[in-house]
Write a protein that holds these residues in place. Sequence first.
Motif, short mmCIF file in Angstrom:
data_model
loop_
_atom_site.label_atom_id
_atom_site.label_comp_id
_atom_site.label_asym_id
_atom_site.label_seq_id
_atom_site.Cartn_x
_atom_site.Cartn_y
_atom_site.Cartn_z
N TYR A 1 44.72 52.75 14.86
CA TYR A 1 44.52 53.03 16.28
C TYR A 1 45.63 52.37 17.08
O TYR A 1 46.03 51.24 16.80
N LEU A 2 46.13 53.10 18.10
CA LEU A 2 47.16 52.55 18.98
C LEU A 2 46.87 52.94 20.43
O LEU A 2 46.43 54.06 20.71
N ASP A 3 47.17 52.00 21.32
CA ASP A 3 47.15 52.25 22.75
C ASP A 3 48.47 51.73 23.30
O ASP A 3 48.57 50.59 23.75
N VAL B 1 45.54 58.78 12.21
CA VAL B 1 46.14 57.95 13.25
C VAL B 1 45.59 58.43 14.59
O VAL B 1 45.66 59.62 14.91
N VAL B 2 45.04 57.51 15.36
CA VAL B 2 44.41 57.83 16.64
C VAL B 2 45.19 57.13 17.74
O VAL B 2 45.37 55.91 17.70
N ILE B 3 45.65 57.90 18.74
CA ILE B 3 46.51 57.34 19.78
C ILE B 3 45.92 57.64 21.15
O ILE B 3 45.69 58.80 21.51
N LYS B 4 45.67 56.59 21.91
CA LYS B 4 45.19 56.74 23.29
C LYS B 4 46.40 56.87 24.22
O LYS B 4 47.33 56.07 24.17
N VAL C 1 49.26 67.01 14.45
CA VAL C 1 48.15 66.89 15.41
C VAL C 1 47.01 67.79 14.94
O VAL C 1 47.20 68.98 14.69
N VAL C 2 45.81 67.21 14.81
CA VAL C 2 44.65 68.00 14.38
C VAL C 2 43.59 68.09 15.47
O VAL C 2 42.78 69.01 15.49
N ARG C 3 43.56 67.10 16.38
CA ARG C 3 42.52 67.10 17.40
C ARG C 3 42.98 66.34 18.64
O ARG C 3 43.74 65.38 18.55
N ILE C 4 42.52 66.80 19.79
CA ILE C 4 42.77 66.11 21.05
C ILE C 4 41.44 65.97 21.79
O ILE C 4 40.67 66.92 21.88
N GLU C 5 41.19 64.78 22.30
CA GLU C 5 40.00 64.52 23.10
C GLU C 5 40.44 64.24 24.54
O GLU C 5 41.26 63.35 24.79
N VAL D 1 43.18 61.39 24.08
CA VAL D 1 43.27 60.75 22.77
C VAL D 1 43.67 61.80 21.74
O VAL D 1 43.02 62.84 21.61
N VAL D 2 44.77 61.52 21.02
CA VAL D 2 45.28 62.48 20.05
C VAL D 2 45.08 61.95 18.64
O VAL D 2 45.26 60.75 18.38
#
Length: 402
Positions: free
Chosen positions: A178-180, A215-218, A235-239, A251-252
């Motif tokens: 996770y990264l911000d 990998v989750v990136i805010k 990229v598989v999902r975007i919130e 969030v990607v």
Amino acid sequence: MLRLSKHFHEQTLLVIQEKSVVKEVLKEEIQKYINANLNADLHSLLLKKSPFPEVSIQEIVQQIKGKQVAQKKFPFLLKEGIIFPPQLNLEQSSSEKTAIYKSEILKGKKFIDLTSGFGIDAYYLSQNFEDVTLVEQNSDLLEIVEHNWNTLDKKAKFINQKLEDFLNENQETFDVIYLDPARRDNNKNKVFLLEDLSPNIIEIQEKLLSISNEVVIKLSPLIDLKYLISVLQNVVRIEIIAVKNDVKEVVVFLSNENSKDIICHCVNLESGESNFNFTFGEEENAHAEYAEPEKFIYIPNNPILKAGIFNLISEKFQLKKLHPNSHFYTSNEKLNDFPGRIFEMETIDAKQIKKKSQFNIISKNYPLKPEEIKKKYGLKDGGESYLIFTQSKKGKIILKSV
């Protein structure tokens, strides 16, 4: 003269920090003073001398500000023994609400937050993991986080290191990274492009995917989604996450298990509205129908507007659009599961607007802004009634709530 090693010097600084910020501030008489001044004017308080020689007034105000922010943003930290960081760290932290939502998505064995900051996201996101690691280059901030986690009986490995150095030395793999990234440049100005963030996500994305399958990136709520997809791999999902219709985060999710269609979730927490999910290919193939205003007018919520799925909304809900650039929809039957606001309205003439009437005014795709409309028609703001100034395909229209 005895020369101290760099490692010993750093450790000594950490001990001093622990003593001056954590231990001293936690003294009973200082905590009582902080709690007694939670509603004080902080600017006036900063002009006073600290009543305690062991802590400065700035450190005291920092704790008061932290408790004030925590009341709304992360109330789980309103416990005895919690220490708060400077205001910038508070501002950059996720809210408890968005962190809890994200925590319901992620699970696995090993979790790492490479830019932990004040650790709000890490605290919640790591709840479904056995092994938790936090990396943070700011030693003072990490010391506060470690103290707080110990106070909350939450376990983790705390690493005081620059992200780039950690990645160069790391030999482990993780289930989730996770990264911000920091969204301010050296002059404290806000930045939004991925190459301007710290760290530069574009440069390290391959390295991240080599040590984790997810990998989750805010990112900033202002990030352009098409740009995001064009510069990031896998990229598989975007919130798109909003709280009470205020978009807080994009969030990607990156994954080595690549998929043809990128899924997007539009989420409006604490709104009572349903989530809306779609794939980016759907909007490209969707077509909107158009009509003049019918009985009900629909205004999509801000996550939907952020996603830009204007034709898809028309098609999915079988609603007709008023105008290509208005983003208002209409129907004669009410659809209660629509992700946004619904008004029963009628079309009126400008002559029907009485001066000194009270309305909430919405102006979209219309020459005048709400303030200009209020001035022109002599209207008061507020109340329960609405006026919508917009355009249909036939031209400018005014709609009044029934």
